[in-house]
Design an enzyme around this catalytic site. Structure first.
Site: not given
Length: 411
Positions: A126, A133, A142, A233, A244, A344
């Site tokens: 992916d 996005h 952030r 997704d 992550y 996305t």
């Protein structure tokens, strides 16, 4: 293109489309390759076998054998020349009335078939190809730093997903469970995700396997890009946020990825090719240059029957050809049935954002649905449906079908 079948000229699945899928029927549960024309499904292998067994087919690919298998993988392995021959043959038998007698017995009404996952997914990757996005995600998570990471405009960023959890449209999605740690939590907790999300994407189906250590250039990519599916997704944002860093998405993504049942051939999307928005600042490295086309695909996202977004794929920064070239530049081989997602699809306005994370700005600006209820993220029982279409020849439209899934409670 015309057909002897009673298919309206403006049908999304007319002769200019002819997508491939895998189907079965109540009378014959054997899974085999079908081609959609209007609201009918052609048993492609059965018709191809008639000509083969009668000795009417000369030198060329054995389409009948490839299509009488439970996935598109055998057909994908034949490569671009065979894909072109197959499309020409389908156009001939569905366009010339002389074939009516032989073809008609092998046409099934769409309502009478069961559609299955069209490919046996070899590998799944992916990407993260929308600048809007990526910028939105950067601003959400952030806010005190640059919206885009420093490498984002230099290479197509992606991650390897889980091929075994790619499912066909209509498959329910069980709410995933895992670790999460909110800002107020002293320690991680375990339980069902409470920030379950969607991501509206296109998926690219790959064929023409390559050897380990070889590369596929941008200009060669079209020989391996067989077709396109709509891809959702599903994403557990709370599980993802805790896991992550530093290695990337894992359990927050691997529980399910839904794809549409029909694979639209790249050859059906010739009229939808558009230039990329521009990659001059900075200029990409030489291996990412070439026929890096974009696709003008219009996506619509509905949540429990309420349209919540209409993302536009034409605004994507990276092209599928560049993504494939980058995927193989280190010598990684391609396998028949590889699938990679665009990432996305999001645009510059709220109504073109392709995830609830962006649409609700991480849950702080909930959506109001037609029934008056609100959503920050998905609730049990919610049904998400994505549809898409692209421009075809002479002002026609090419339908990409739909992908739908309903959220079921965690187990």
């Amino acid at each position: 293109m015309t057909t002897w079948l009673d298919v309206p000229d403006d049908h999304l699945f007319g002769m200019d489309n002819l997508p491939y899928g895998v189907f079965s029927t109540a009378d014959d549960p054997t899974r085999r390759v079908g081609v959609r024309i209007g609201d009918l499904v052609l048993d492609a292998g059965a018709v191809a076998a008639i000509g083969r067994d009668a000795g009417l087919v000369g030198e060329g690919p054995d389409l009948a054998t490839a299509w009488q298998t439970p996935s598109l993988n055998a057909f994908l392995s034949l490569g671009r020349p065979a894909w072109t021959v197959a499309r020409e043959w389908l156009t001939e038998i569905l366009g010339d009335d002389v074939h009516r007698g032989g073809v008609s017995p092998h046409l099934h009404h769409l309502a009478d078939v069961v559609l299955h996952l069209p490919i046996e997914v070899a590998d799944y990757v992916d990407f993260y190809a929308s600048e809007d996005h990526a910028s939105n995600v950067g601003q959400i998570f952030r806010p005190d730093n640059a919206a885009l990471p420093p490498n984002w405009k230099h290479l197509p960023i992606g991650y390897h997903g889980r091929a075994g959890t790619v499912v066909v449209s209509g498959t329910d999605v069980v709410r995933p469970t895992g670790q999460r740690k909110g800002p107020q939590d002293a320690a991680p907790v375990f339980g069902p995700s409470i920030r379950l999300d969607i991501e509206a994407e296109l998926g690219y189906v790959v064929g023409g396997a390559t050897e380990l250590g070889s590369r596929v250039s941008v200009d060669e990519a079209a020989d391996h890009l067989f077709g396109v599916v709509i891809l959702n997704d599903w994403s557990a944002r709370d599980i993802q946020a805790w896991e992550y860093v530093p290695l990337g998405p894992f359990l927050g993504k691997s529980f399910a990825t839904s794809v549409s049942a029909w694979v639209t051939p790249l050859e059906a999307l010739t009229a939808a090719r558009v230039p990329l928005p521009g990659q001059s600042d900075p200029e990409v490295l030489p291996y990412l240059r070439g026929d890096a086309f974009g696709l003008d695909v219009h996506v619509e996202v509905s949540l429990d029957g309420t349209v919540v977004s209409r993302p536009e794929h034409a605004g994507m920064y990276w092209s599928p050809a560049q993504m494939l070239a980058h995927l193989t530049v280190n010598g990684a081989s391609l396998r028949d049935g590889d699938l990679f997602g665009s990432g996305t699809i999001s645009g510059p306005t709220r109504d073109t954002r392709g995830s609830l994370l962006e649409l609700t700005w991480n849950g702080t600006e909930p959506l109001t649905l037609a029934d008056g209820t609100t959503r920050g993220f998905l609730e049990d029982g919610d049904t998400v449906t994505m549809t898409a279409w692209a421009p075809g020849p002479d002002g026609s439209r090419i339908g990409l079908g739909d992908v739908t899934g309903t959220i079921r409670p965690a187990r």
